[in-house]
Design a protein around this motif. Structure first.
Motif: not given
Length: 130
Positions: A33-34, A37, A48, A66-67
């Motif tokens: 996810g990082d 992003r 997004r 991402e979160d």
């Protein structure tokens, strides 16, 4: 790292940045996810919603990837997210030998990637607080 900074990189420098990002994911220094992003925001400069539409995914799928560190995206989703950068999710096994130590350029690329991630997270927090 800003989109303009990435635009000034040579093709070889961008490739080295992508390889550094992949190495950071492989070692667990960054999550998928990082990485998503950083690529979306710093390399493409997309929000997004725009990115999700381009990849034919929902904004909530991108947000969760991402979160949420516990997100469990499908391989199809991951391949869609990383395809614009030439990436593909595949099974690999670690090398038995230890990776060579980072040179100064590698350290600088990692610092740039961490800074890009931090900036993107700050921007996201500000937009959700508004």
């Amino acid at each position: 790292m800003k989109r303009a900074d990435v635009a000034r990189l040579t093709a070889l420098e961008r490739k080295a940045l992508l390889e550094e990002l992949a190495a950071m994911v492989a070692t667990g220094e960054l999550g998928l996810g990082d990485a998503a992003r950083i690529l979306r925001s710093a390399m493409l400069g997309m929000d997004r919603k725009t990115f999700a539409q381009a990849m034919k995914l929902s904004t909530s799928v991108i947000a969760k990837l991402e979160d949420d560190p516990n997100a469990n995206p499908t391989l199809e989703t991951l391949n869609k997210v990383f395809a614009p950068f030439g990436g593909k999710v595949a099974l690999s096994f670690p090398h038995l030998e230890e990776a060579p130590p980072l040179d100064d350029a590698g350290k600088q690329r990692r610092e740039m990637l961490h800074a890009a991630l931090a900036k993107s997270r700050r921007q996201r927090r500000r937009s959700t607080e508004s």
